[in-house]
Write a protein that holds these residues in place. Structure first.
Motif, PDB file in Angstrom:
ATOM      1  N   GLU A 145     -50.024   5.291   6.554  1.00 36.64           N
ATOM      2  CA  GLU A 145     -50.407   6.181   5.985  1.00 36.64           C
ATOM      3  C   GLU A 145     -50.985   7.269   7.120  1.00 36.64           C
ATOM      4  N   GLU A 146     -51.739   6.881   8.077  1.00 34.29           N
ATOM      5  CA  GLU A 146     -52.189   7.800   8.951  1.00 34.29           C
ATOM      6  C   GLU A 146     -51.120   8.434   9.920  1.00 34.29           C
ATOM      7  N   GLU A 187     -48.887  -2.116   8.945  1.00 34.77           N
ATOM      8  CA  GLU A 187     -49.039  -1.651   7.564  1.00 34.77           C
ATOM      9  C   GLU A 187     -50.400  -0.472   7.627  1.00 34.77           C
ATOM     10  N   GLY A 188     -51.464  -1.093   8.359  1.00 33.80           N
ATOM     11  CA  GLY A 188     -52.373   0.002   8.526  1.00 33.80           C
ATOM     12  C   GLY A 188     -52.412   1.261   9.109  1.00 33.80           C
ATOM     13  N   ASP A 189     -50.896   1.478   9.894  1.00 38.58           N
ATOM     14  CA  ASP A 189     -50.661   2.724  10.582  1.00 38.58           C
ATOM     15  C   ASP A 189     -49.990   3.804   9.581  1.00 38.58           C
ATOM     16  N   ARG A 194     -45.606  -5.773  14.782  1.00 40.18           N
ATOM     17  CA  ARG A 194     -46.449  -5.137  13.702  1.00 40.18           C
ATOM     18  C   ARG A 194     -47.823  -5.096  14.222  1.00 40.18           C
TER      19      ARG A 194
END
Length: 390
Positions: free
Chosen positions: A356-357, A352-354, A347
């Motif tokens: 949506e983009e 998680e931070g990727d 990860r």
């Protein structure tokens, strides 16, 4: 073929190839393989046969003064019934490490696949030619990276000046094993898949054993890695075990230990990095198997859905969360006696931070932009200061 009267034909041999573990001579030329013959003989799986013969990371490497290059090749292309045509495989040409040209061979064999029935039909085709010209004058190192997603039989290499095998670069050899994500699924070209991006940034020679649908802790793969020359090794383990639902938790731990034991027989002190799966939301808490959703196939969209149920993890079915926990535990325990063994949470490459983009277009595989991001992150984490390969 061009009408150029000054072409020099050079036989394609193993000496001109990098990134292959075996080279098979055929009626027309040579076929690079990413698993040795002994390993191929121990598994009759068609998916594995397709994956290992697709030359991800394999390239012709030679030194020459040529300004024009032609390569005759016989690719095997796959057509999926009901889906739009897949793009032709891409050949990347590099001069002194810099990408200066791309091309494709439009001819070739065809395998037509009906995903609904699991059947396929093969049709023989003819070789085609990819041409690169306008190359810089003078002595230079040239690499032609073969399509990562097309089985490619090499027929003839022609140039307008003599060629010789590229000299040894002196760079460390990095052998990486993983799933279709490492193989390069949905990457735009062979040098744009994440292991190739990471290798370029890390200044290493890549041997890519990313095997689509086939990172299953197979003993023959472990033996292939054991016997292959390598200065650095990474093993990306997990997603295929879940989406093919091939084992339970009871078998997983011993299988990981056995795989690592075998690799260590040939590489007892080689830096060895175990990488857990990148984020895949549909399998974080839900076991496999995965199955294709054909609803959008006619519009060119193929997505996957999980067939397991979240509660089944309690009975030993594998999820990505369970796999990460087990891999971290196993590496931590083994590292007490193996100071060259390290762990990387996948990860950190895509998490998680990727989502949506850069969402996974088919719920499983990253797109071209995500391959670039993963490669850059792996280079920083593994080859950067404090990394396993620093």
């Amino acid at each position: 073929m061009s009408a150029n009267d000054h072409w020099i034909t050079t036989p394609v041999t193993a000496e001109l190839l990098r990134g292959a573990l075996d080279v098979e001579r055929t009626e027309l030329g040579v076929l690079p393989h990413r698993l040795p013959a002994r390993a191929r003989a121990q598994c009759a799986d068609e998916q594995l046969a397709m994956a290992e013969s697709q030359p991800s990371g394999v390239r012709l490497a030679f030194r020459t003064r040529a300004t024009a290059v032609e390569l005759d090749a016989l690719p095997t292309k796959r057509v999926y019934i009901g889906a739009p045509p897949r793009p032709h495989g891409v050949y990347d040409l590099l001069v002194d490490g810099r990408l200066v040209g791309q091309g494709s061979v439009t001819e070739g064999n065809t395998v037509t696949v009906d995903m609904r029935t699991g059947t396929s039909e093969r049709r023989a085709g003819r070789p085609g030619t990819v041409r690169f010209d306008g190359l810089p004058a003078g002595e230079k190192d040239v690499e032609i990276w073969l399509p990562h997603n097309e089985t490619t039989e090499l027929v003839a290499l022609r140039t307008d000046a003599p060629v010789a095998p590229a000299p040894e670069s002196g760079r460390r050899v990095w052998l990486h094993h993983g799933s279709s994500i490492s193989h390069g699924s949905d990457g735009s070209s062979p040098t744009a898949i994440w292991p190739a991006v990471a290798a370029s940034l890390g200044g290493v020679e890549l041997v890519n054993l990313g095997l689509g649908g086939s990172a299953l802790l197979d003993p023959f793969t472990a033996r292939a890695i054991r016997d292959a020359p390598a200065d650095l090794i990474s093993l990306k383990v997990g997603i295929n075990l879940v989406n093919l639902d091939v084992m339970r938790l009871r078998a997983f731990g011993p299988a990981v230990h056995g795989f690592l034991d075998t690799v260590r027989e040939g590489h007892p002190r080689t830096p060895l990095l175990v990488v857990s799966p990148i984020l895949c939301p549909m399998h974080e808490e839900t076991p496999g198997p995965s199955a294709p959703d054909f609803g959008g196939l006619g519009e060119g969209r193929l997505t996957f859905v999980p067939m397991g149920e979240p509660g089944e993890a309690a009975g030993g079915k594998l999820t990505l969360r369970v796999i990460r926990e087990e891999l971290a535990r196993i590496v931590s325990e083994r590292a007490c006696d193996d100071p060259f063994l390290r762990y990387l949470d996948g990860r950190e490459l895509y998490g998680e931070g990727d989502v949506e983009e850069l969402p996974l277009p088919d719920q499983l595989h990253p797109d071209a932009a995500t391959h670039r991001r993963m490669g850059e992150r792996f280079a920083a984490l593994a080859f950067g200061g404090g990394g396993a390969f620093a």
